[in-house]
Design a protein around this motif. Sequence first.
Motif, PDB file in Angstrom:
ATOM      1  N   SER A   1       0.835  -1.201   0.000  1.00  0.00           N
ATOM      2  CA  SER A   1       0.000   0.000   0.000  1.00  0.00           C
ATOM      3  C   SER A   1       0.871   1.254   0.000  1.00  0.00           C
ATOM      4  O   SER A   1       2.002   1.246   0.502  1.00  0.00           O
ATOM      5  CB  SER A   1      -0.911   0.014   1.226  1.00  0.00           C
ATOM      6  N   PHE A   2       0.324   2.324  -0.538  1.00  0.00           N
ATOM      7  CA  PHE A   2       0.976   3.629  -0.496  1.00  0.00           C
ATOM      8  C   PHE A   2       0.132   4.543   0.380  1.00  0.00           C
ATOM      9  O   PHE A   2      -1.076   4.692   0.157  1.00  0.00           O
ATOM     10  CB  PHE A   2       1.106   4.224  -1.901  1.00  0.00           C
ATOM     11  N   LEU A   3       0.761   5.156   1.394  1.00  0.00           N
ATOM     12  CA  LEU A   3       0.037   6.018   2.323  1.00  0.00           C
ATOM     13  C   LEU A   3       0.565   7.441   2.225  1.00  0.00           C
ATOM     14  O   LEU A   3       1.777   7.657   2.134  1.00  0.00           O
ATOM     15  CB  LEU A   3       0.169   5.515   3.761  1.00  0.00           C
ATOM     16  N   HIS A   4      -0.346   8.407   2.269  1.00  0.00           N
ATOM     17  CA  HIS A   4       0.068   9.810   2.290  1.00  0.00           C
ATOM     18  C   HIS A   4      -1.027  10.640   2.950  1.00  0.00           C
ATOM     19  O   HIS A   4      -2.193  10.210   3.057  1.00  0.00           O
ATOM     20  CB  HIS A   4       0.348  10.318   0.873  1.00  0.00           C
ATOM     21  N   ASP A   5      -0.660  11.838   3.411  1.00  0.00           N
ATOM     22  CA  ASP A   5      -1.578  12.732   4.106  1.00  0.00           C
ATOM     23  C   ASP A   5      -1.900  13.947   3.257  1.00  0.00           C
ATOM     24  O   ASP A   5      -1.134  14.330   2.354  1.00  0.00           O
ATOM     25  CB  ASP A   5      -0.966  13.211   5.429  1.00  0.00           C
ATOM     26  N   CYS A   6      -3.037  14.570   3.585  1.00  0.00           N
ATOM     27  CA  CYS A   6      -3.395  15.848   2.985  1.00  0.00           C
ATOM     28  C   CYS A   6      -4.219  16.624   4.003  1.00  0.00           C
ATOM     29  O   CYS A   6      -4.753  16.051   4.966  1.00  0.00           O
ATOM     30  CB  CYS A   6      -4.173  15.663   1.679  1.00  0.00           C
TER      31      CYS A   6
ATOM     32  N   TRP B   1      -4.687   8.889   3.381  1.00  0.00           N
ATOM     33  CA  TRP B   1      -5.124   7.975   2.329  1.00  0.00           C
ATOM     34  C   TRP B   1      -4.240   6.733   2.309  1.00  0.00           C
ATOM     35  O   TRP B   1      -3.020   6.827   2.450  1.00  0.00           O
ATOM     36  CB  TRP B   1      -5.037   8.650   0.958  1.00  0.00           C
ATOM     37  N   ARG B   2      -4.878   5.589   2.135  1.00  0.00           N
ATOM     38  CA  ARG B   2      -4.157   4.335   1.912  1.00  0.00           C
ATOM     39  C   ARG B   2      -4.618   3.759   0.582  1.00  0.00           C
ATOM     40  O   ARG B   2      -5.777   3.368   0.432  1.00  0.00           O
ATOM     41  CB  ARG B   2      -4.407   3.325   3.036  1.00  0.00           C
ATOM     42  N   SER B   3      -3.707   3.735  -0.374  1.00  0.00           N
ATOM     43  CA  SER B   3      -4.016   3.221  -1.717  1.00  0.00           C
ATOM     44  C   SER B   3      -3.383   1.845  -1.868  1.00  0.00           C
ATOM     45  O   SER B   3      -2.161   1.704  -1.737  1.00  0.00           O
ATOM     46  CB  SER B   3      -3.477   4.178  -2.782  1.00  0.00           C
ATOM     47  N   THR B   4      -4.214   0.823  -2.112  1.00  0.00           N
ATOM     48  CA  THR B   4      -3.756  -0.568  -2.125  1.00  0.00           C
ATOM     49  C   THR B   4      -4.080  -1.226  -3.460  1.00  0.00           C
ATOM     50  O   THR B   4      -5.223  -1.155  -3.926  1.00  0.00           O
ATOM     51  CB  THR B   4      -4.439  -1.367  -0.990  1.00  0.00           C
ATOM     52  N   PRO B   5      -3.092  -1.871  -4.104  1.00  0.00           N
ATOM     53  CA  PRO B   5      -3.392  -2.642  -5.323  1.00  0.00           C
ATOM     54  C   PRO B   5      -4.134  -3.923  -4.957  1.00  0.00           C
ATOM     55  O   PRO B   5      -3.650  -4.712  -4.133  1.00  0.00           O
ATOM     56  CB  PRO B   5      -2.003  -2.949  -5.905  1.00  0.00           C
ATOM     57  N   ILE B   6      -5.308  -4.133  -5.518  1.00  0.00           N
ATOM     58  CA  ILE B   6      -6.107  -5.311  -5.194  1.00  0.00           C
ATOM     59  C   ILE B   6      -6.433  -6.085  -6.469  1.00  0.00           C
ATOM     60  O   ILE B   6      -6.386  -5.542  -7.567  1.00  0.00           O
ATOM     61  CB  ILE B   6      -7.415  -4.941  -4.466  1.00  0.00           C
ATOM     62  N   LYS B   7      -6.748  -7.363  -6.297  1.00  0.00           N
ATOM     63  CA  LYS B   7      -7.168  -8.185  -7.422  1.00  0.00           C
ATOM     64  C   LYS B   7      -8.553  -7.746  -7.893  1.00  0.00           C
ATOM     65  O   LYS B   7      -9.421  -7.435  -7.081  1.00  0.00           O
ATOM     66  CB  LYS B   7      -7.194  -9.657  -7.017  1.00  0.00           C
ATOM     67  N   VAL B   8      -8.765  -7.769  -9.178  1.00  0.00           N
ATOM     68  CA  VAL B   8     -10.043  -7.311  -9.736  1.00  0.00           C
ATOM     69  C   VAL B   8     -11.167  -8.296  -9.420  1.00  0.00           C
ATOM     70  O   VAL B   8     -12.241  -7.912  -8.962  1.00  0.00           O
ATOM     71  CB  VAL B   8      -9.936  -7.119 -11.266  1.00  0.00           C
ATOM     72  N   LYS B   9     -10.898  -9.589  -9.634  1.00  0.00           N
ATOM     73  CA  LYS B   9     -11.956 -10.590  -9.489  1.00  0.00           C
ATOM     74  C   LYS B   9     -12.125 -11.077  -8.058  1.00  0.00           C
ATOM     75  O   LYS B   9     -13.202 -11.517  -7.679  1.00  0.00           O
ATOM     76  CB  LYS B   9     -11.660 -11.780 -10.405  1.00  0.00           C
ATOM     77  N   ASN B  10     -11.076 -11.040  -7.267  1.00  0.00           N
ATOM     78  CA  ASN B  10     -11.161 -11.591  -5.915  1.00  0.00           C
ATOM     79  C   ASN B  10     -10.491 -10.660  -4.923  1.00  0.00           C
ATOM     80  O   ASN B  10      -9.463 -10.984  -4.333  1.00  0.00           O
ATOM     81  CB  ASN B  10     -10.499 -12.974  -5.870  1.00  0.00           C
ATOM     82  N   PRO B  11     -11.061  -9.467  -4.701  1.00  0.00           N
ATOM     83  CA  PRO B  11     -10.432  -8.520  -3.775  1.00  0.00           C
ATOM     84  C   PRO B  11     -10.509  -9.019  -2.345  1.00  0.00           C
ATOM     85  O   PRO B  11     -11.493  -9.644  -1.932  1.00  0.00           O
ATOM     86  CB  PRO B  11     -11.264  -7.249  -3.959  1.00  0.00           C
ATOM     87  N   ALA B  12      -9.455  -8.757  -1.591  1.00  0.00           N
ATOM     88  CA  ALA B  12      -9.433  -9.149  -0.178  1.00  0.00           C
ATOM     89  C   ALA B  12     -10.447  -8.302   0.591  1.00  0.00           C
ATOM     90  O   ALA B  12     -10.515  -7.090   0.424  1.00  0.00           O
ATOM     91  CB  ALA B  12      -8.040  -8.962   0.398  1.00  0.00           C
ATOM     92  N   GLN B  13     -11.256  -8.957   1.428  1.00  0.00           N
ATOM     93  CA  GLN B  13     -12.256  -8.254   2.202  1.00  0.00           C
ATOM     94  C   GLN B  13     -11.618  -7.662   3.454  1.00  0.00           C
ATOM     95  O   GLN B  13     -10.904  -8.331   4.182  1.00  0.00           O
ATOM     96  CB  GLN B  13     -13.391  -9.198   2.598  1.00  0.00           C
ATOM     97  N   GLU B  14     -11.905  -6.381   3.705  1.00  0.00           N
ATOM     98  CA  GLU B  14     -11.348  -5.707   4.869  1.00  0.00           C
ATOM     99  C   GLU B  14     -12.403  -5.587   5.942  1.00  0.00           C
ATOM    100  O   GLU B  14     -13.539  -5.191   5.674  1.00  0.00           O
ATOM    101  CB  GLU B  14     -10.835  -4.328   4.481  1.00  0.00           C
ATOM    102  N   ASP B  15     -12.028  -5.923   7.180  1.00  0.00           N
ATOM    103  CA  ASP B  15     -12.949  -5.760   8.287  1.00  0.00           C
ATOM    104  C   ASP B  15     -13.071  -4.277   8.623  1.00  0.00           C
ATOM    105  O   ASP B  15     -12.410  -3.425   8.043  1.00  0.00           O
ATOM    106  CB  ASP B  15     -12.454  -6.548   9.503  1.00  0.00           C
ATOM    107  N   ASP B  16     -13.928  -3.961   9.585  1.00  0.00           N
ATOM    108  CA  ASP B  16     -14.079  -2.588  10.051  1.00  0.00           C
ATOM    109  C   ASP B  16     -12.702  -2.020  10.388  1.00  0.00           C
ATOM    110  O   ASP B  16     -12.011  -2.523  11.276  1.00  0.00           O
ATOM    111  CB  ASP B  16     -14.971  -2.597  11.306  1.00  0.00           C
TER     112      ASP B  16
END
Length: 467
Positions: free
Chosen positions: A33-38, A192-207
């Motif tokens: 993931s790439f993280l940055h602030d604004c 912001w956290r920008s994460t590369p995910i799979k198109v067909k099977n994205p990992a599910q994130e909990d709360d």
Amino acid sequence: MTRESITRYWHAVELLQPQSAPKIEKRDSLFASFLHDCNAARPVMPWAAGSPAHGQQKPKDRVWSHTLFAHLYDSRRVAESLKQLYGADQGYKEPPKTRESALFALKFTEQGLMVQDSLVLSSEAWFLGRALANRDWTRGFDEEQNYLREDIKPLMGGPVDAAMLVELTEKIRNFLGLDDFFSATERYTHRWRSTPIKVKNPAQEDDPLNSFLLADLADVADSLRNGITSAPLAQYLARHAPQQRLHIDDDDASLALIERLAPKHYPLGCWPAEHHLGLVHSQQLAVNTLLHTLSDGEGVLGINGPPGTGKTTLLRDLLAAVVTQRADALAALPRASAAFVDGTPERVSDGTDFQTVHALNPVLFGFEMVIASSNNGAVENVTLELPQRDKIDPSWLPDADYFGELGELVSGKPAWGLISAALGSKARRRTFMPLLLRPATPQTQGQRPRRTGARLAVGLGGRGAGR
């Protein structure tokens, strides 16, 4: 102190323990993931050309998923405000620690579209707003979060820009009643956290912000207030009783330990382990105690073990003991059809179709096991491994076959049996049921195997299978 007040206190602790916002770390791979602030008053969207995330590279088969941790704040300010409101804690104290949390979190697609129903409020901020307004905090968090998810949809329709995000932030601050507490928005930061995910099977994130126990604890507390409880819950919330504790490191406990490890207390079945290895004494003591204290009643028994000390190994033997007990109940039936209750069969959905099923005989109830954890990966590792062929000693094969062909279809790996499945999500259950009730094996390709279901009902202990 009542059981309800204990649970309310636990609920309050969970409400006031939000997850910290992820720390900014150097990105070390294309998959990371790439993280940055604004600035919260002048946000830069990660899908905009001027964003630091815009030039980041990713694997070709992945797309960006953007998670916003909005309006970061220091939880020590919340603790100080609550101390002034309720008074200082007179019990256990620890030095206040900095914890950077977010007022809310929200997910976006690579194109900047809001992911529906992904808005998550900080339970800590919600609690503070309720407390400052002298409103009830024991109920209402989920209802208000769900209300906001619907309410913001007109505002956040289509690609979201900076002005829309500023308006959303102000709206949520006002909704929570925290405008005066937080003061000017420009003093705060979005992460912001920008994460590369799979198109067909994205990992599910909990709360990403809150405890997963909030709704359950509120329900339990309400049930206790209405006089509804259970033996395990009453035992768990009871005062500590030192006389019921067996200290295994005490010399005076030797005779009691020897008694619990006597052959008469061993279960009639054990896991067909590699090299026919049995449990060590501490593991066997736990299994024997579990079966002795909980087989014929309700209750709770805690077993503590650090990683790698054999908790899963212990669980396998416990499972084998329960399967053996159920085999005894099956063997006591006068005929195979007695496993089912006479009467009109029910029609139930398997996720894609309807199946005709007969209810099981109640004597076959009570042998089910649910493995639950706050860590989905840990649960899935156990439930997916148990049926695999390499988890039992080869000397038991091919005799040890417990619907192995179906086990292989469900798990996708060579299996010796169908004894467990990962069913913690709706998607997994929807995938599992057709494989279980309508397996497409070489022998049944294009057919519906009506007899298989009856055998599985006896084997698995569920309510569903055609007779």
